[in-house]
Scaffold this motif. Structure first.
Motif, PDB file in Angstrom:
ATOM      1  N   LEU A  10       0.826  -1.206   0.000  1.00 43.28           N
ATOM      2  CA  LEU A  10       0.000   0.000   0.000  1.00 43.28           C
ATOM      3  C   LEU A  10       0.861   1.257   0.000  1.00 43.28           C
ATOM      4  O   LEU A  10       0.561   2.225  -0.696  1.00 43.28           O
ATOM      5  CB  LEU A  10      -0.946   0.014   1.200  1.00 43.28           C
ATOM      6  N   VAL A  11       1.941   1.229   0.763  1.00 40.81           N
ATOM      7  CA  VAL A  11       2.862   2.368   0.792  1.00 40.81           C
ATOM      8  C   VAL A  11       3.508   2.550  -0.581  1.00 40.81           C
ATOM      9  O   VAL A  11       3.620   3.671  -1.079  1.00 40.81           O
ATOM     10  CB  VAL A  11       3.935   2.169   1.894  1.00 40.81           C
TER      11      VAL A  11
ATOM     12  N   ARG B 195       3.207   5.765  -3.082  1.00 37.47           N
ATOM     13  CA  ARG B 195       4.409   6.413  -3.615  1.00 37.47           C
ATOM     14  C   ARG B 195       4.362   6.457  -5.141  1.00 37.47           C
ATOM     15  O   ARG B 195       4.688   7.477  -5.759  1.00 37.47           O
ATOM     16  CB  ARG B 195       5.663   5.683  -3.145  1.00 37.47           C
ATOM     17  N   ASN B 196       3.930   5.383  -5.775  1.00 36.65           N
ATOM     18  CA  ASN B 196       3.821   5.358  -7.234  1.00 36.65           C
ATOM     19  C   ASN B 196       2.787   6.358  -7.735  1.00 36.65           C
ATOM     20  O   ASN B 196       2.983   7.001  -8.770  1.00 36.65           O
ATOM     21  CB  ASN B 196       3.481   3.959  -7.734  1.00 36.65           C
ATOM     22  N   LEU B 197       1.679   6.474  -7.032  1.00 41.59           N
ATOM     23  CA  LEU B 197       0.657   7.451  -7.426  1.00 41.59           C
ATOM     24  C   LEU B 197       1.202   8.871  -7.352  1.00 41.59           C
ATOM     25  O   LEU B 197       0.907   9.710  -8.199  1.00 41.59           O
ATOM     26  CB  LEU B 197      -0.571   7.344  -6.516  1.00 41.59           C
ATOM     27  N   LEU B 198       1.982   9.142  -6.332  1.00 37.20           N
ATOM     28  CA  LEU B 198       2.529  10.486  -6.164  1.00 37.20           C
ATOM     29  C   LEU B 198       3.614  10.800  -7.189  1.00 37.20           C
ATOM     30  O   LEU B 198       3.784  11.948  -7.590  1.00 37.20           O
ATOM     31  CB  LEU B 198       3.081  10.661  -4.751  1.00 37.20           C
ATOM     32  N   ASN B 199       4.343   9.782  -7.606  1.00 40.16           N
ATOM     33  CA  ASN B 199       5.460   9.997  -8.529  1.00 40.16           C
ATOM     34  C   ASN B 199       5.076   9.843 -10.001  1.00 40.16           C
ATOM     35  O   ASN B 199       5.841  10.222 -10.874  1.00 40.16           O
ATOM     36  CB  ASN B 199       6.598   9.031  -8.219  1.00 40.16           C
ATOM     37  N   LEU B 200       3.927   9.265 -10.285  1.00 35.89           N
ATOM     38  CA  LEU B 200       3.515   9.057 -11.671  1.00 35.89           C
ATOM     39  C   LEU B 200       3.195  10.381 -12.345  1.00 35.89           C
ATOM     40  O   LEU B 200       2.779  11.340 -11.718  1.00 35.89           O
ATOM     41  CB  LEU B 200       2.285   8.158 -11.744  1.00 35.89           C
ATOM     42  N   GLY B 201       3.311  10.359 -13.615  1.00 33.52           N
ATOM     43  CA  GLY B 201       2.949  11.535 -14.399  1.00 33.52           C
ATOM     44  C   GLY B 201       1.465  11.549 -14.691  1.00 33.52           C
ATOM     45  O   GLY B 201       0.649  11.003 -13.953  1.00 33.52           O
TER      46      GLY B 201
ATOM     47  N   LEU C 252      -8.092   7.745  -4.772  1.00 32.04           N
ATOM     48  CA  LEU C 252      -7.281   6.638  -4.276  1.00 32.04           C
ATOM     49  C   LEU C 252      -6.186   7.152  -3.358  1.00 32.04           C
ATOM     50  O   LEU C 252      -5.882   6.543  -2.336  1.00 32.04           O
ATOM     51  CB  LEU C 252      -6.697   5.843  -5.445  1.00 32.04           C
ATOM     52  N   GLN C 253      -5.592   8.298  -3.695  1.00 25.95           N
ATOM     53  CA  GLN C 253      -4.578   8.887  -2.817  1.00 25.95           C
ATOM     54  C   GLN C 253      -5.157   9.207  -1.448  1.00 25.95           C
ATOM     55  O   GLN C 253      -4.520   8.951  -0.424  1.00 25.95           O
ATOM     56  CB  GLN C 253      -4.002  10.163  -3.433  1.00 25.95           C
ATOM     57  N   ALA C 254      -6.358   9.761  -1.422  1.00 28.32           N
ATOM     58  CA  ALA C 254      -6.991  10.093  -0.140  1.00 28.32           C
ATOM     59  C   ALA C 254      -7.280   8.833   0.663  1.00 28.32           C
ATOM     60  O   ALA C 254      -7.073   8.818   1.883  1.00 28.32           O
ATOM     61  CB  ALA C 254      -8.270  10.880  -0.377  1.00 28.32           C
TER      62      ALA C 254
END
Length: 184
Positions: free
Chosen positions: A130-131, A135-141, A156-158
């Motif tokens: 999950l972590v 992290r992938n969601l935050l770093n993706l373009g 999904l981030q929330a």
């Protein structure tokens, strides 16, 4: 408008009708039946339909998997003794690649943990993934199908960053590997 309570015999007919609809060949009928279970399920109805609902957790259709996870939330709230039987299915849902299924699965995890906190040792194995997902969601373009005003899937981030789901991290029950993923 028809008012029903859990003692009404009409619910037996509804349960049988939903059971038939859960075995229908159309994904739309199955989705509607799962939505109905998620909104109407009583303890008795949950006991009868839990196996039918859980078989749809592995469906090839993401919409049906999401609806099955949401229906399972209602059933497990009504009949908590089935929680332990479904932990492996819940972990499987958290590895899904469809965001709607992931949001429903995260809600399912939160409700399972609120019902039986002692299952946290079984579910703790998924916290590193999950972590990593967050992290992938935050770093993706840019992802046009999940993008909202330049933010990659904020819903999904929330869900993932809510303190309710990461209370396991704060309690220090996570292996060192998950903590190192969080710091990266």
């Amino acid at each position: 408008m028809l008012l029903l309570d859990e003692r009404t015999e009409v619910l037996t007919l509804v349960t049988n009708s939903l059971k038939n609809d859960l075995h229908h060949e159309s994904q739309y009928v199955v989705g509607l039946a799962l939505t109905s279970v998620g909104n109407l399920a009583t303890a008795d109805m949950g006991r009868v339909l839990v196996s039918d609902v859980s078989c749809h957790l592995g469906s090839s259709n993401a919409h049906v998997r999401k609806k099955a996870a949401l229906a399972l939330i209602r059933i497990l709230k009504r009949v908590p003794e089935f929680v332990e039987d479904h932990t492996s299915s819940i972990v499987m849902l958290l590895k899904d690649r469809f965001h709607g299924v992931l949001i429903a699965a995260i809600q399912l995890v939160a409700d399972v943990l609120s019902l039986q906190a002692d299952l946290s040792t079984k579910i703790i194995q998924i916290v590193p993934s999950l972590v990593k997902m967050l992290r992938n969601l935050l770093n993706l373009g840019y992802s046009p199908e999940h993008d909202v005003s330049g933010i990659a899937d904020p819903f999904l981030q929330a869900c993932l960053s809510s303190a309710r789901y990461f209370h396991l991290l704060l309690l220090g029950q996570v292996a060192e590997g998950a903590c190192s993923l969080w710091k990266k």
